[in-house]
Design a protein around this motif. Structure first.
Motif, mmCIF file in Angstrom:
data_model
loop_
_atom_site.group_PDB
_atom_site.id
_atom_site.type_symbol
_atom_site.label_atom_id
_atom_site.label_comp_id
_atom_site.label_asym_id
_atom_site.label_seq_id
_atom_site.Cartn_x
_atom_site.Cartn_y
_atom_site.Cartn_z
ATOM 1 N N ILE A 1 0.926 -1.351 -0.005
ATOM 2 C CA ILE A 1 0.038 -0.074 -0.050
ATOM 3 C C ILE A 1 0.923 1.182 -0.056
ATOM 4 O O ILE A 1 0.614 2.271 -0.699
ATOM 5 C CB ILE A 1 -0.977 0.103 1.250
ATOM 6 C CG1 ILE A 1 -2.064 -1.105 0.951
ATOM 7 C CG2 ILE A 1 -1.497 1.261 1.156
ATOM 8 C CD1 ILE A 1 -2.895 -0.987 0.030
ATOM 9 N N ALA B 1 -4.435 -4.735 -4.243
ATOM 10 C CA ALA B 1 -3.389 -3.675 -4.182
ATOM 11 C C ALA B 1 -2.455 -4.131 -5.275
ATOM 12 O O ALA B 1 -1.774 -3.082 -5.972
ATOM 13 C CB ALA B 1 -2.493 -4.079 -2.804
ATOM 14 N N SER C 1 -8.402 1.526 -2.527
ATOM 15 C CA SER C 1 -7.246 0.506 -1.841
ATOM 16 C C SER C 1 -6.937 1.132 -0.650
ATOM 17 O O SER C 1 -6.872 0.196 0.397
ATOM 18 C CB SER C 1 -5.990 0.877 -2.885
ATOM 19 O OG SER C 1 -6.264 0.214 -4.154
ATOM 20 N N TYR D 1 -7.671 -1.034 2.996
ATOM 21 C CA TYR D 1 -6.417 -1.288 3.735
ATOM 22 C C TYR D 1 -6.954 -0.886 5.103
ATOM 23 O O TYR D 1 -6.542 -1.737 6.372
ATOM 24 C CB TYR D 1 -5.272 -0.789 3.351
ATOM 25 C CG TYR D 1 -4.010 -0.612 4.135
ATOM 26 C CD1 TYR D 1 -3.391 -1.822 4.406
ATOM 27 C CD2 TYR D 1 -3.696 0.336 4.910
ATOM 28 C CE1 TYR D 1 -2.296 -1.914 5.212
ATOM 29 C CE2 TYR D 1 -2.539 0.408 5.749
ATOM 30 C CZ TYR D 1 -1.904 -0.585 5.988
ATOM 31 O OH TYR D 1 -0.782 -0.495 6.716
#
Length: 253
Positions: free
Chosen positions: A12, A85, A115, A119
């Motif tokens: 990330i 990702a 994304s 996360y």
């Protein structure tokens, strides 16, 4: 679990930095090239197919039940997170840092937001759930200490209980004292003291559990944001693919 979180955090972080490459690099013709097209198809496939698979496994009762029986739900979620990702990184490479159209900029922004929100949501829920279980276990231990102390007082009354209750001798001891109480380090004290301290610690832990439950609900709302941004991303992705086909592909030129 720790290794998995570190790997995902690295992906990330790399994704959040990768899009800044347009500052030093731009390749206007790369997105329409064969290599760019392969990256686009690979990235879109990873993001869309595994997301649809995870959504189906989570939302369809019969499929969810079948997967839970095999204990594979967590593995499917892990695949969804990792493929999302990696797919986003491939999509950024496909762009060649050519952020010229409003559709491309909006698509990239929603992809990054989706994304990042996924996360953060997964990590928040995992961490809060872990701490909540730990505090509930601690509460159970404290209740055991308290019940033993009360039973001991029932068979052997101690005048200290009345005195402590009226004068407030015992202050709040905090989570560290609660752990000592739960582990039995207070066995050398009288039952009345153990009962008072355990009761105070129980109140603290119950308040902490309530706070964590509220935060867990907020984390669930954050995941709803992830779903909304994902839907917006899929819509823009469909428009992007249609525009590419409509205005002509030049992969073999």
């Amino acid at each position: 679990m720790t290794r998995e979180r570190k790997m995902l955090s690295t992906l990330i972080a790399l994704l959040m930095v990768l899009w800044l490459g347009f500052i030093v690099h731009r390749s206007p013709r790369f997105p329409g090239s064969v290599a760019g097209g392969i990256l686009a198809i690979s990235g879109a496939s990873l993001m869309v197919l595994f997301s649809i698979g995870y959504a189906a496994a989570k939302r369809l009762p019969w499929l969810h039940q079948a997967i839970n029986k095999r204990g594979a739900m967590r593995g499917i979620m892990t695949w969804h997170v990792y493929t999302g990702a990696v797919g986003a990184m491939l999509a950024l490479l496909h762009s060649g840092h050519r952020f010229e159209s409003n559709l491309g900029i909006a698509l990239t922004a929603l992809m990054l937001l989706t994304s990042l929100s996924g996360y953060v949501g997964v990590h928040l829920l995992a961490q809060v759930s872990l701490e909540l279980r730990e505090k509930q276990d601690l509460l159970t231990k404290l209740e055991t200490v308290y019940n033993k102390a009360v039973n001991a007082l029932a068979s052997n009354p101690d005048p200290l209980v009345t005195s402590a209750a009226s004068h407030g001798f015992w202050s709040v001891l905090g989570m560290q004292r609660a752990v000592f109480a739960a582990s039995g380090d207070l066995d050398s004290e009288t039952p009345s003291r153990r009962a008072i301290r355990a009761a105070e610690s129980i109140a603290e832990v119950e308040y902490s559990i309530t706070s964590h439950q509220r935060f867990k609900r907020l984390s669930a709302l954050w995941l709803n944001l992830h779903i909304v941004t994902a839907l917006g991303f899929y819509i823009l992705l469909a428009l992007h693919i249609w525009a590419g086909i409509h205005f002509g592909l030049r992969w073999f030129q």
